[in-house]
Design a protein around this motif. Sequence first.
Motif, PDB file in Angstrom:
ATOM      1  N   UNK A 119     -12.189 -24.232  -9.472  1.00  0.00           N
ATOM      2  CA  UNK A 119     -12.428 -25.554 -10.059  1.00  0.00           C
ATOM      3  C   UNK A 119     -11.106 -26.108 -10.573  1.00  0.00           C
ATOM      4  N   UNK A 120     -10.523 -25.456 -11.572  1.00  0.00           N
ATOM      5  CA  UNK A 120      -9.204 -25.827 -12.062  1.00  0.00           C
ATOM      6  C   UNK A 120      -8.455 -24.546 -12.385  1.00  0.00           C
ATOM      7  N   UNK A 121      -7.476 -24.204 -11.591  1.00  0.00           N
ATOM      8  CA  UNK A 121      -6.821 -22.905 -11.749  1.00  0.00           C
ATOM      9  C   UNK A 121      -5.510 -22.900 -10.982  1.00  0.00           C
ATOM     10  N   UNK A 122      -4.810 -21.753 -11.011  1.00  0.00           N
ATOM     11  CA  UNK A 122      -3.540 -21.615 -10.303  1.00  0.00           C
ATOM     12  C   UNK A 122      -3.560 -20.307  -9.521  1.00  0.00           C
ATOM     13  N   UNK A 123      -3.361 -20.411  -8.202  1.00  0.00           N
ATOM     14  CA  UNK A 123      -3.415 -19.221  -7.361  1.00  0.00           C
ATOM     15  C   UNK A 123      -2.645 -19.472  -6.070  1.00  0.00           C
ATOM     16  N   UNK A 124      -2.317 -18.389  -5.368  1.00  0.00           N
ATOM     17  CA  UNK A 124      -1.652 -18.505  -4.074  1.00  0.00           C
ATOM     18  C   UNK A 124      -2.478 -17.784  -3.025  1.00  0.00           C
ATOM     19  N   UNK A 125      -2.354 -18.247  -1.780  1.00  0.00           N
ATOM     20  CA  UNK A 125      -3.062 -17.644  -0.650  1.00  0.00           C
ATOM     21  C   UNK A 125      -2.042 -17.470   0.470  1.00  0.00           C
ATOM     22  N   UNK A 126      -2.091 -16.302   1.115  1.00  0.00           N
ATOM     23  CA  UNK A 126      -1.145 -16.010   2.193  1.00  0.00           C
ATOM     24  C   UNK A 126      -1.858 -15.327   3.343  1.00  0.00           C
ATOM     25  N   UNK A 127      -1.482 -15.715   4.560  1.00  0.00           N
ATOM     26  CA  UNK A 127      -1.910 -15.028   5.775  1.00  0.00           C
ATOM     27  C   UNK A 127      -0.694 -14.296   6.331  1.00  0.00           C
ATOM     28  N   UNK A 128      -0.777 -12.962   6.402  1.00  0.00           N
ATOM     29  CA  UNK A 128       0.359 -12.184   6.873  1.00  0.00           C
ATOM     30  C   UNK A 128      -0.124 -10.832   7.403  1.00  0.00           C
ATOM     31  N   UNK A 129       0.411 -10.441   8.552  1.00  0.00           N
ATOM     32  CA  UNK A 129       0.108  -9.131   9.107  1.00  0.00           C
ATOM     33  C   UNK A 129      -1.369  -8.860   9.292  1.00  0.00           C
ATOM     34  N   UNK A 130      -2.147  -9.888   9.665  1.00  0.00           N
ATOM     35  CA  UNK A 130      -3.584  -9.690   9.854  1.00  0.00           C
ATOM     36  C   UNK A 130      -4.358  -9.550   8.552  1.00  0.00           C
ATOM     37  N   UNK A 131      -3.742  -9.938   7.437  1.00  0.00           N
ATOM     38  CA  UNK A 131      -4.394  -9.834   6.129  1.00  0.00           C
ATOM     39  C   UNK A 131      -4.450 -11.194   5.440  1.00  0.00           C
ATOM     40  N   UNK A 132      -5.413 -11.314   4.522  1.00  0.00           N
ATOM     41  CA  UNK A 132      -5.470 -12.437   3.592  1.00  0.00           C
ATOM     42  C   UNK A 132      -5.097 -11.891   2.222  1.00  0.00           C
ATOM     43  N   UNK A 133      -4.122 -12.533   1.578  1.00  0.00           N
ATOM     44  CA  UNK A 133      -3.700 -12.101   0.248  1.00  0.00           C
ATOM     45  C   UNK A 133      -3.861 -13.264  -0.729  1.00  0.00           C
ATOM     46  N   UNK A 134      -4.542 -12.994  -1.834  1.00  0.00           N
ATOM     47  CA  UNK A 134      -4.781 -14.009  -2.855  1.00  0.00           C
ATOM     48  C   UNK A 134      -4.255 -13.472  -4.183  1.00  0.00           C
ATOM     49  N   UNK A 135      -3.369 -14.234  -4.835  1.00  0.00           N
ATOM     50  CA  UNK A 135      -2.857 -13.865  -6.154  1.00  0.00           C
ATOM     51  C   UNK A 135      -3.326 -14.927  -7.142  1.00  0.00           C
ATOM     52  N   UNK A 136      -3.975 -14.484  -8.233  1.00  0.00           N
ATOM     53  CA  UNK A 136      -4.492 -15.413  -9.234  1.00  0.00           C
ATOM     54  C   UNK A 136      -3.591 -15.394 -10.469  1.00  0.00           C
ATOM     55  N   UNK A 137      -3.085 -16.574 -10.840  1.00  0.00           N
ATOM     56  CA  UNK A 137      -2.187 -16.689 -11.984  1.00  0.00           C
ATOM     57  C   UNK A 137      -2.908 -17.165 -13.233  1.00  0.00           C
ATOM     58  N   UNK A 138      -3.773 -18.138 -13.087  1.00  0.00           N
ATOM     59  CA  UNK A 138      -4.525 -18.665 -14.219  1.00  0.00           C
ATOM     60  C   UNK A 138      -5.940 -19.004 -13.777  1.00  0.00           C
ATOM     61  N   UNK A 139      -6.870 -18.991 -14.744  1.00  0.00           N
ATOM     62  CA  UNK A 139      -8.240 -19.391 -14.458  1.00  0.00           C
ATOM     63  C   UNK A 139      -9.039 -18.313 -13.753  1.00  0.00           C
ATOM     64  N   UNK A 140      -9.932 -18.748 -12.878  1.00  0.00           N
ATOM     65  CA  UNK A 140     -10.829 -17.821 -12.186  1.00  0.00           C
ATOM     66  C   UNK A 140     -11.157 -18.369 -10.808  1.00  0.00           C
ATOM     67  N   UNK A 141     -11.196 -17.485  -9.821  1.00  0.00           N
ATOM     68  CA  UNK A 141     -11.623 -17.886  -8.485  1.00  0.00           C
ATOM     69  C   UNK A 141     -12.635 -16.875  -7.968  1.00  0.00           C
ATOM     70  N   UNK A 142     -13.458 -17.333  -7.056  1.00  0.00           N
ATOM     71  CA  UNK A 142     -14.417 -16.470  -6.375  1.00  0.00           C
ATOM     72  C   UNK A 142     -14.030 -16.408  -4.903  1.00  0.00           C
TER      73      UNK A 142
END
Length: 333
Positions: free
Chosen positions: A186-209
């Motif tokens: 909803x309102x948050x800070x995060x990064x998403x990366x596609x690399x080497x056949x993987x999905x990587x998500x890093x959450x800095x603030x807030x909450x994600x599902x």
Amino acid sequence: MSAGDDAIEAAALWCVQLSEGELGEQEWRRFEAWLETPGHAGLFQDAAAVWQASGAVGDWPEVIALRTRALNRFGNAKQRRWPVASPGRLKWATGYAAALLLVVTVTLFWYGNRPRQYETGIGERQVAVLADGSHVSLDAVTAMKVRMKDEGRQVELVEGRAKFDVAKDPLRPFTVAAGDKLIVAVGTSFSVELIGGQVRVVLYEGQVEVRDRADTARVAGAAARRLVMRPGSELVGAVGSSEPAQLTRPDLSQSLSWEQGLVNFEGEPLASAVERMNRYSAKRIRIADPALGAIRVDGVYRAGDLDAFVEGITALHPVRQNTLGEEIILQGK
């Protein structure tokens, strides 16, 4: 008909089939395989939205004109083929006509609401401000598509890495589709990366599902795999794997070093480290022996400084280099 038109038609036909009843197990597998193709999940969501709101657009002059032409073509063609209509043929024709009308309406919606595309090239980074006020930082060799709608804000990460600082709007969820995962915020800070056949998500603030994208299309009550992330965590999941994604606690400052033009590795497999370094230079690194890709590497390098990276790898590991034109080949000693 173009490939894009074929995909739009397929989305509409899947929507019609789902509306008529539950799919068999084999049909579900075909549907999920179709959804996994980049862009198809967004088209299906559009088709479903049009199907649900078709009453609201049925009086549009454009829709009426397209619908009339489509029905006339359909009726003329079928009249030539079947001079006398049987009940079975009539039922099939009615269903086909409904699907055809949906295809026409979805096509009109799609061309009127095409996503905005953002791309960066080799060694290029970009900061974008979306229509809702959200900020997105795109790493090199990154591509994403953005759709801003009344009911939600939809992003599809096609390749690369991006960091999202999401503007708060509880009534319009912010979703990022990447690989076979859907990240909902909803309102948050995060990064998403596609690399080497993987999905990587890093959450800095807030909450994600984080959800499996295929689950968003299943009927209510179907088994779903959803994971709620907390600040300071990283999710790593293999695209297409039945194994559950793993959660770790990364060094958040190091995970953001790419925004300052640095590439930080801590126990990173050489294969993914090379993939990252190749984002920043026209010169390329290639691993000749796939077994070398599992070597764990550490260090901080300036983005684009392939020579320093290769020097560090060959000094600390049983790896030697061979330069061929603009390509650096890594081989075992």
